[in-house]
Write a protein that holds these residues in place. Structure first.
Motif, short mmCIF file in Angstrom:
data_model
loop_
_atom_site.label_atom_id
_atom_site.label_comp_id
_atom_site.label_asym_id
_atom_site.label_seq_id
_atom_site.Cartn_x
_atom_site.Cartn_y
_atom_site.Cartn_z
N LEU A 19 0.85 -1.18 0.00
CA LEU A 19 0.00 0.00 0.00
C LEU A 19 0.88 1.23 0.00
CD1 LEU A 19 -2.74 -0.68 2.71
CD2 LEU A 19 -2.96 -0.88 0.25
N LYS A 24 -2.67 5.36 0.93
CA LYS A 24 -3.29 4.09 1.32
C LYS A 24 -3.97 3.39 0.14
CE LYS A 24 -2.88 4.77 6.01
NZ LYS A 24 -2.33 6.09 6.12
N ASP A 226 -6.56 4.35 8.34
CA ASP A 226 -5.48 3.63 9.01
C ASP A 226 -5.34 2.24 8.41
OD1 ASP A 226 -3.50 3.19 11.01
OD2 ASP A 226 -4.95 2.00 12.15
N VAL A 227 -4.11 1.75 8.38
CA VAL A 227 -3.88 0.37 7.99
C VAL A 227 -2.92 -0.25 9.00
CG1 VAL A 227 -2.93 -1.20 6.25
CG2 VAL A 227 -4.19 0.81 5.53
N ALA B 141 -7.62 -2.56 7.38
CA ALA B 141 -7.71 -1.15 7.03
C ALA B 141 -8.94 -0.57 7.70
CB ALA B 141 -7.82 -0.99 5.52
#
Ligand SMILES: Cc1cc2nc3c(=O)[nH]c(=O)nc-3n(C[C@H](O)[C@H](O)[C@H](O)COP(=O)(O)OP(=O)(O)OC[C@H]3O[C@@H](n4cnc5c(N)ncnc54)[C@H](O)[C@@H]3O)c2cc1C
Lengths: 259, 325
Positions: A19, A24, A226-227, B141
């Motif tokens: 990613l 992202k 967020d990852v 995610a």
């Protein structure tokens, strides 16, 4: 009967995915290949067109950087022509924006039947084909494990939780196919050579009459905030079988009170 | 606290409410002030009390699609309500065949994106955050919608546990949810159902699942898996490799495009542990794997890993279990 197949060109799944740390989005660098899941749709289309006694198979793809190698593979398998939509404005498109682009390209192809895979190997959102059908006002039958065309209607064996359903649907229609619906052929040397001179139309979003603000990162209405790595499972005990490993399994089943 | 109103889609099988719908209702209770269920097919009223017991304040009846595939009519009914200003802030849809059809159609009709492969939902101010597995579930995610609602989420079964609660006295009211104009989108019709014969517990409800993969070497060797499943009172399962090869029906498949299972024991025999397989079974409480390759990825999630040949280990295991019973 003319058949359009929506195909995705993806990074080689054998290479580890990544990613972009800032956007992202999936990083797509290097040469892209025809998604294996789409080779079934291409093969199905070729067989259906042949069984119907003629008609053209058009492969349609949206990809960055004018990427055509996956489309060439489909042409080498026997598709008559290809449409590629490639435009910097498309970077960061969500599934619905992708569907809008594909729907516009399908409309140009004048297909009686539209095929797609149930989901892509790399993104597997699995909603794009049905979104395309809805945008085109077409009926759809998803998860096909067998497809036949009978004059002006398509007959599908559709996977269900319990087994399968037989579904019929008048054309034009969209069908998504599962792996195993047919055995994809390998492109022959002759096919690969012929593919080089087959028509490949490259279009921008403007060519399709789509507003650039509606697609790509500009049009995306969801953000990844967020990852993180999924909670990893602690790996357990490893026993190399020396003729009695089954006893350790029995012991564990016993402890867990399932026997 | 989260959003004002959530709709949970209830796809029934043989008239019964599946666990997936109850899981979504349970989770929705903590995320919204009002939770309503959307159901379709014959006699929706029959399940109203059960849905109410899991927190549905009302049940919306999207009508009986008859033999039509449900994607277009159910999406049409929800979209019609949204167009009239009666829609919810979010719609939760279980990731099933029909669920995905409804989600895709609804997304295009409403011109709203849909987030799929959701495995978690959290309140975030007056909105919702969704967690979804990517790269075969190895990464999670977290995503958020930025535009106007309703937010559409396709949630993997077994992401939440189902517990009754939040219900009011008696069955909730059933209200019709009329469909808009469907044009030619509603012309796909089921002409026959075929059920694959299966005995024993259902794959996604069994306490023990015994799965076989390509390492079995042949379709005939799957008989060992069937026998083990029977001896353990469990359900036999499979990797996609052997489903595609035609050794067992699709209904046996565990993984991303198959069933999600969460049994007490998952016994994987001759399965490498591809990410697409693991996403369907890695939340099993205990995992036992038999594989002759000590570097097989399945061992990274196994509580007990046997490095060995299925043709040697499984026959002995079958004998040992028979000797006990
Ligand atoms: C979009 C997409 C969706 C997918 N969805 C799914 C899904 O839902 N479910 C799924 O399972 N897969 C899915 N797959 C396929 C997945 O990527 C793998 O190809 C598949 O899971 C491999 O099956 P397998 O483990 O049986 O076979 P293999 O990967 O070939 O593994 C066989 C294993 O058996 C072992 N072995 C061989 N002989 C023996 C022996 N005698 N004794 C013991 N061990 C032996 C080998 O060491 C090897 O580890 C999907 C793929 C894609 C692209």
């Amino acid at each position: 009967m003319n058949v359009a197949v929506c195909v995705k060109q993806i990074p080689d799944p054998a290479a580890p995915p990544a990613l972009d740390p800032v956007t992202k989005n999936l990083v797509r660098t290097g040469k892209l290949i025809l998604d294996d899941s789409d080779s079934y749709g291409v093969e199905m289309a070729l067989q259906l067109a042949e069984a119907a006694g003629g008609g053209e198979v058009t492969v349609i793809s949206m990809a960055p950087g004018g990427e055509t190698s996956g489309l060439r593979t489909a042409l080498a398998m026997g598709a008559a022509k290809a449409i590629l939509v490639s435009d910097d404005a498309l970077a960061g498109s969500d599934a619905l924006a992708t569907a809008k682009v594909l729907a516009a390209a399908v409309r140009r192809s004048g297909a009686d039947l539209v095929l797609a895979a149930t989901e892509s190997t790399d993104g597997y959102t699995g909603t794009t084909p049905v979104q395309v059908a809805e945008l085109l006002g077409l009926p759809s039958v998803t998860f096909a494990k067998k497809v036949t065309v009978d004059g002006s209607s398509v007959r599908v064996e559709r996977q269900t939780e319990a087994g399968y359903d037989e579904v019929t649907c008048p054309l034009p229609a969209l069908v998504t196919v599962t792996a195993g619906v047919v055995e994809p052929r390998y492109p022959s040397f002759k096919g690969i050579m012929a593919a080089k001179s087959k028509p490949l139309e490259q279009l921008t979003v403007a060519d399709l009459g789509i507003d650039a603000g509606e697609v790509g990162a500009a049009g995306a209405r969801q953000v990844v905030v967020d990852v993180a790595a999924a909670e990893a499972r602690a790996s357990g005990e490893i026993v190399v079988d020396e003729g009695d490993a089954h006893e350790r399994i029995v012991q564990m089943l016993d402890q867990l009170k399932v026997i | 606290m989260g959003v004002d109103k959530i709709w949970v889609l209830v796809e029934r099988a043989d008239g019964k409410v599946p666990p997936a719908a109850l899981e979504l209702l349970t989770r929705a209770r903590d995320l919204a002030t009002t939770v309503e269920a959307v159901a379709w097919g014959p006699d929706v009223a029959a399940v109203a009390a059960e849905l109410g017991a899991y927190g549905a304040a009302a049940v919306l009846d999207a009508g009986d699609p008859g033999d039509a595939l449900v994607g277009a009519p159910v999406a049409g009914a929800i979209a019609a309500a949204v167009a009239l200003g009666n829609g919810p802030d979010a719609v939760l849809i279980a990731a099933t065949y029909d669920g995905r059809d409804i989600a895709g159609r609804l997304s295009a009709r409403l011109d709203r994106p849909v987030i799929t492969n959701v495995v978690g939902l959290e309140a975030d101010g007056d909105g919702l955050l969704s967690e979804h597995g990517i790269f075969g579930g190895t990464q999670v995610a977290t995503a958020r919608f930025t535009g106007a609602g309703p937010a559409l989420f396709v949630v993997r079964p077994k992401s939440f546990s189902a517990e009754p609660g939040g219900g009011s006295e008696g069955a909730p009211q059933v209200r019709p949810l009329p469909s808009g104009d469907l044009g030619s989108t509603n012309t796909a019709a089921i002409v026959a159902h075929h059920a694959e014969e299966r005995t024993g517990p259902k794959l996604d409800e069994a306490d023990v699942v015994v799965s076989g993969g390509r390492g079995l070497g042949s379709a005939d060797a799957y008989a060992m898996i069937d026998e083990l499943a029977k001896l353990l009172g469990g359900a036999p399962g499979a990797s996609r490799a052997i489903v595609d090869a035609g050794w067992v029906p699709y209904a046996y498949q565990v993984g991303q495009t198959g069933k999600t299972v969460k049994p007490t024991v998952y016994l994987a025999c001759g399965i490498s542990g591809a990410t697409q397989h693991m996403v369907g079974m890695k939340n099993a409480k205990n995992i036992i794997a038999v594989n002759k390759d000590q570097d097989a990825p399945i061992f990274t999630v196994a509580d007990l890993g046997i490095v060995g040949d299925v043709h040697k280990v499984l026959p002995k295991l079958i004998e040992a279990l028979k000797a006990r019973s």
